[in-house]
Structures are given as structure tokens and as C-alpha cells.
Design a protein around this motif. Sequence first.
Motif, mmCIF file in Angstrom:
data_model
loop_
_atom_site.group_PDB
_atom_site.id
_atom_site.type_symbol
_atom_site.label_atom_id
_atom_site.label_comp_id
_atom_site.label_asym_id
_atom_site.label_seq_id
_atom_site.Cartn_x
_atom_site.Cartn_y
_atom_site.Cartn_z
ATOM 1 N N VAL A 58 0.861 -1.186 0.000
ATOM 2 C CA VAL A 58 0.000 0.000 0.000
ATOM 3 C C VAL A 58 0.898 1.236 0.000
ATOM 4 O O VAL A 58 1.729 1.395 0.891
ATOM 5 C CB VAL A 58 -0.895 0.053 1.268
ATOM 6 N N LYS A 59 0.706 2.085 -1.019
ATOM 7 C CA LYS A 59 1.531 3.298 -1.061
ATOM 8 C C LYS A 59 0.846 4.386 -0.239
ATOM 9 O O LYS A 59 -0.290 4.765 -0.515
ATOM 10 C CB LYS A 59 1.692 3.763 -2.520
ATOM 11 N N ALA A 60 1.524 4.843 0.808
ATOM 12 C CA ALA A 60 0.941 5.899 1.650
ATOM 13 C C ALA A 60 2.049 6.591 2.426
ATOM 14 O O ALA A 60 3.083 5.997 2.726
ATOM 15 C CB ALA A 60 -0.079 5.304 2.628
ATOM 16 N N ASP A 61 1.764 7.843 2.753
ATOM 17 C CA ASP A 61 2.727 8.656 3.498
ATOM 18 C C ASP A 61 2.257 8.715 4.954
ATOM 19 O O ASP A 61 1.107 9.119 5.210
ATOM 20 C CB ASP A 61 2.742 10.061 2.852
ATOM 21 N N ILE A 62 3.116 8.370 5.883
ATOM 22 C CA ILE A 62 2.672 8.321 7.293
ATOM 23 C C ILE A 62 2.408 9.716 7.876
ATOM 24 O O ILE A 62 1.847 9.826 8.960
ATOM 25 C CB ILE A 62 3.636 7.519 8.207
ATOM 26 N N THR A 63 2.793 10.763 7.159
ATOM 27 C CA THR A 63 2.454 12.109 7.655
ATOM 28 C C THR A 63 1.004 12.473 7.321
ATOM 29 O O THR A 63 0.494 13.475 7.818
ATOM 30 C CB THR A 63 3.403 13.196 7.072
ATOM 31 N N ASP A 64 0.350 11.660 6.496
ATOM 32 C CA ASP A 64 -1.038 11.928 6.081
ATOM 33 C C ASP A 64 -1.986 11.150 7.017
ATOM 34 O O ASP A 64 -2.330 9.989 6.777
ATOM 35 C CB ASP A 64 -1.183 11.477 4.615
ATOM 36 N N ALA A 65 -2.421 11.825 8.090
ATOM 37 C CA ALA A 65 -3.187 11.141 9.147
ATOM 38 C C ALA A 65 -4.484 10.523 8.609
ATOM 39 O O ALA A 65 -4.833 9.384 8.964
ATOM 40 C CB ALA A 65 -3.497 12.111 10.279
ATOM 41 N N ALA A 66 -5.193 11.268 7.742
ATOM 42 C CA ALA A 66 -6.490 10.760 7.254
ATOM 43 C C ALA A 66 -6.279 9.469 6.461
ATOM 44 O O ALA A 66 -7.024 8.488 6.626
ATOM 45 C CB ALA A 66 -7.164 11.827 6.390
ATOM 46 N N LYS A 67 -5.272 9.451 5.619
ATOM 47 C CA LYS A 67 -4.998 8.268 4.798
ATOM 48 C C LYS A 67 -4.597 7.080 5.695
ATOM 49 O O LYS A 67 -5.053 5.950 5.505
ATOM 50 C CB LYS A 67 -3.860 8.626 3.817
ATOM 51 N N ILE A 68 -3.764 7.372 6.682
ATOM 52 C CA ILE A 68 -3.315 6.294 7.588
ATOM 53 C C ILE A 68 -4.524 5.730 8.342
ATOM 54 O O ILE A 68 -4.695 4.506 8.453
ATOM 55 C CB ILE A 68 -2.226 6.832 8.567
ATOM 56 N N ASN A 69 -5.386 6.607 8.820
ATOM 57 C CA ASN A 69 -6.582 6.131 9.539
ATOM 58 C C ASN A 69 -7.436 5.248 8.640
ATOM 59 O O ASN A 69 -7.925 4.196 9.069
ATOM 60 C CB ASN A 69 -7.429 7.314 10.038
ATOM 61 N N SER A 70 -7.607 5.659 7.381
ATOM 62 C CA SER A 70 -8.495 4.862 6.523
ATOM 63 C C SER A 70 -7.844 3.513 6.187
ATOM 64 O O SER A 70 -8.530 2.492 6.105
ATOM 65 C CB SER A 70 -8.948 5.648 5.303
ATOM 66 N N ILE A 71 -6.528 3.484 6.032
ATOM 67 C CA ILE A 71 -5.854 2.188 5.779
ATOM 68 C C ILE A 71 -5.999 1.275 7.010
ATOM 69 O O ILE A 71 -6.267 0.076 6.880
ATOM 70 C CB ILE A 71 -4.359 2.426 5.433
ATOM 71 N N PHE A 72 -5.839 1.832 8.190
ATOM 72 C CA PHE A 72 -5.979 1.019 9.408
ATOM 73 C C PHE A 72 -7.414 0.495 9.543
ATOM 74 O O PHE A 72 -7.637 -0.645 9.938
ATOM 75 C CB PHE A 72 -5.570 1.824 10.653
ATOM 76 N N GLN A 73 -8.388 1.361 9.206
ATOM 77 C CA GLN A 73 -9.795 0.909 9.262
ATOM 78 C C GLN A 73 -10.029 -0.223 8.273
ATOM 79 O O GLN A 73 -10.689 -1.209 8.586
ATOM 80 C CB GLN A 73 -10.750 2.076 8.920
ATOM 81 N N GLU A 74 -9.455 -0.076 7.087
ATOM 82 C CA GLU A 74 -9.688 -1.085 6.040
ATOM 83 C C GLU A 74 -9.051 -2.433 6.405
ATOM 84 O O GLU A 74 -9.676 -3.476 6.291
ATOM 85 C CB GLU A 74 -9.119 -0.577 4.704
ATOM 86 N N TYR A 75 -7.802 -2.411 6.851
ATOM 87 C CA TYR A 75 -7.085 -3.688 7.051
ATOM 88 C C TYR A 75 -7.138 -4.209 8.484
ATOM 89 O O TYR A 75 -6.821 -5.362 8.732
ATOM 90 C CB TYR A 75 -5.624 -3.535 6.606
ATOM 91 N N GLN A 76 -7.476 -3.352 9.464
ATOM 92 C CA GLN A 76 -7.576 -3.770 10.872
ATOM 93 C C GLN A 76 -6.352 -4.603 11.312
ATOM 94 O O GLN A 76 -6.502 -5.757 11.758
ATOM 95 C CB GLN A 76 -8.863 -4.594 11.093
ATOM 96 N N PRO A 77 -5.148 -4.040 11.214
ATOM 97 C CA PRO A 77 -3.978 -4.841 11.585
ATOM 98 C C PRO A 77 -3.959 -5.215 13.078
ATOM 99 O O PRO A 77 -4.358 -4.416 13.915
ATOM 100 C CB PRO A 77 -2.792 -3.930 11.253
ATOM 101 N N ASP A 78 -3.490 -6.443 13.353
ATOM 102 C CA ASP A 78 -3.319 -6.870 14.754
ATOM 103 C C ASP A 78 -1.972 -6.390 15.275
ATOM 104 O O ASP A 78 -1.790 -6.166 16.462
ATOM 105 C CB ASP A 78 -3.323 -8.406 14.844
ATOM 106 N N GLY A 79 -1.003 -6.303 14.356
ATOM 107 C CA GLY A 79 0.342 -5.900 14.760
ATOM 108 C C GLY A 79 0.881 -4.858 13.804
ATOM 109 O O GLY A 79 0.559 -4.869 12.611
#
Length: 351
Positions: A58-79
Amino acid sequence: MSKTILITGGAGFIGSHVVREFVLKYPSSHIINLDALTYAGNLENLKDIEDKPNYTFVKADITDAAKINSIFQEYQPDGIIHLAAESHVDRSITNPLEFVMTNVIGTVNLLNAAKDIWADNYEGKRFHHVSTDEVYGTLGETGLFTEETSYDPHSPYSASKASSDHFVRAYADTYGLPVVITNCSNNYGPNHFPEKLIPLCIHNIIHKKPLPIYGDGKFTRDWLFVIDHAKAIDLVFHKGNLGESYNVGGFNEWQNIDLVKELCKQMDEKLGRAVGESAQLITFVKDRPGHDLRYAIDASKINTELGYEPSVTFEQGLSKTIDWFLANQDWLDNVTSGDYQSYYKKQYIGS
Ligand code: NAD
Ligand code: TYD
């Protein structure tokens, strides 16, 4: 899939070895590589595993909070294993703010996203922050950094990493986030970007270009083969005690000048050059501002608590590294074209 593990910075030097280790070792886990693909990120590093069914990029910049939140919501990582960073001290001297943005703000964005999706249910969850021994500052001629050594960073890079470590601990103390931190010594190995000492010298030896040694060359670093760092991360991610830090290293200190001489010796042999030929390329140049004299890791905690030991000696690791670079000159030519040329000119030629 049993678990979803999100690795940041997986297209970089160390991250690519961590991603490979996890994708191959845990086929029933879904491994997500989140990376912005900056100058230091290169998907070529992962060509051999990119088609595995348990791997997603997944290409994403960790400084982009909204994008990071949506990726975390989508994939629900355990770790989460967090390696994404600006990582080069010399670049941090030229552009400190970029280091604050990625290393500090980016880390806090990830902590917030993890806290939100886990919502106080931390069973089976873990945030592993990958950090450096440079947060401890510099040693004199004796002594070792332990996990109890006070933080005393001197470069914008190490200050930004120290700050990120403090935020990770603050989230554990304040919100109960399940975290572990590893602080590793200098890595070397395949896929190392040639702005750092060892790959820069390998590249310059191949092309018979000067080998720039800062100051008097007596600065000391403690070197660990990158695959041994990846194995330590696997161990601490799965077995490390929550809330704790582990120093990672191989008790392998070298003064820069001796290391470069050893590299020249091994490369002369491998390239069929005359004894001493490459060492003639050694050139002493202006020192780095705020240059830390010596780093050396006491890695006894990870050894006694988790049974960690590096798998290769330095001689073996260096030989494997040189062989990899000699066999992958296309990789080296690709990453040293374009942006690298202007970086190199500014850093070493002064225009
Ligand atoms: P690297 O510079 O080779 O790779 C960094 C990766 O992070 C790249 O793939 C890059 O594209 C990605 N990245 C950078 N900014 C990003 C952003 N804003 N959003 C998303 N991705 C971004 O670094 P490395 O040497 O592999 O180091 C990895 C981690 O290990 C870093 O956190 C570093 O501090 C730590 N570390 C490195 C060493 C070492 O010797 N290299 C030693 C100890 C710890
Ligand atoms: P580097 O690989 O940049 O790692 P770090 O600064 O994170 O330890 O540098 C390793 C050592 O080599 C450090 O003491 C600085 C020195 N160095 C040189 O002498 N010449 C160079 O061209 C570079 C890049 C580093």
C-alpha cells in the motif's frame, strides 16, 4: 489468514528484509507493506516475494493522518512494525524539518490510528517501534549503551528518533498501548542505499572513485548484518515483553578507517585487483558537524531474555554484502542515477 501485520517502510533497506522474513516465515499471516516510496524506498527490493498471496503493498505517506486512519480501518492490523523513517544523518543536517515530519509526526499518526482501531481492546495486539542506538548519543573510548542509558541525541536524525521513542512510551503509559521498542546498532547488507558508509564505499571502489572518510576516520560504529536485525525484530515482535526496550547488536565495533581498509582488502581480492590498490582511493574529507565519536551496544538483555544471537560473523556478513552488490550492479546503477547524483554533488563536491 490468522493475523494481519502492517509493516511501515517495507520498501527500504531494513524494512524489505523484515517484510521478506515475515512473508516467507508466516504464510498464514497477511503482511501489509505500507511505504511512501521516497528516494530510499524501492519495490525492486521485494521482487522475489511480491506475488506471494499473503503480501500486499500500500503506497501511503505516514504524515497523512487521514490516509493512515483509513488504511488502518480497512485492514484492521493486529500488529504494527514501524520502520518508515528518514534515516540518513547527513540529510537530517540539511533538512531537519523533514525528519520531524516523518519520524515524529508520522509516528504519532500511526500510534493514534492503532489506538483508534484497537479501542482499548489490546488482546493479541502489538505496536513494535524500530529505533536506533543513536538516541543514546555518543560514548567515549569505553563503555556500552544499555537499555538504561539516558537519551542524549546530537543530530536532527537522532533527536527525531528519540522523540518518536518518547511518544511510543507515552502512549503505553497514558493509553495502555501494547508497545515494544528495539534500538539497533548500524546495519549493513544487501539493498543498503549507497548514501551510507559501507554501500557508498562499495560503489566507489567498483568505479575507482574517492572513498570519503570524515575527519580523522577514528569514529567507531557497531555493525550488524541486516538479516540478523530482521530476525531480532521477529523475535521481539513475537516474544518481547510489552512495554520494554531491547538493544540489538552484535558486539562488533569498528573504527571507520579500519572498516574501509577491510572493505578495500576484500574487494581487491574479489575484483582481482592488486593488493592495496583500492585503499589508495581513501580520501580524508571535512568532518560531519556534531559527529558522534562512538556507538557500541550492550546486547546482553535480548540475548539472555530471548536467546538472540547474530547468525553470521562480520567477515561472513561483509563478504556476502560485497558479493550481493557485485552481482546486483543494475540495482546499484538504478539507485545512483537521478536524485542521487545531485545529493552526491552537494554532499561531497560542494555545489
Ligand atoms: P531507509 O531510509 O532505507 O528506508 C526508509 C523507508 O521508509 C523507505 O522505504 C521510505 O520510502 C519509507 N518512508 C520514508 N518516509 C516515509 C513516509 N513519510 N511515509 C511512509 N514511508 C516513508 O531506512 P532503513 O535504514 O531501512 O531504516 C529503517 C528503520 O530502522 C528506521 O526507522 C531507522 O531509524 C531504523 N534503524 C536503522 C539503522 C540503520 O543502520 N540503517 C539502524 C538502527 C535503526
Ligand atoms: P553512516 O553510514 O552515515 O551511519 P551513521 O551516521 O548513522 O552512523 O556513517 C557511518 C560512519 O561513517 C559515521 O561515523 C560517519 C562516517 N562516514 C564517513 O566517514 N564518510 C561518508 O561518506 C559517510 C556517509 C559516513
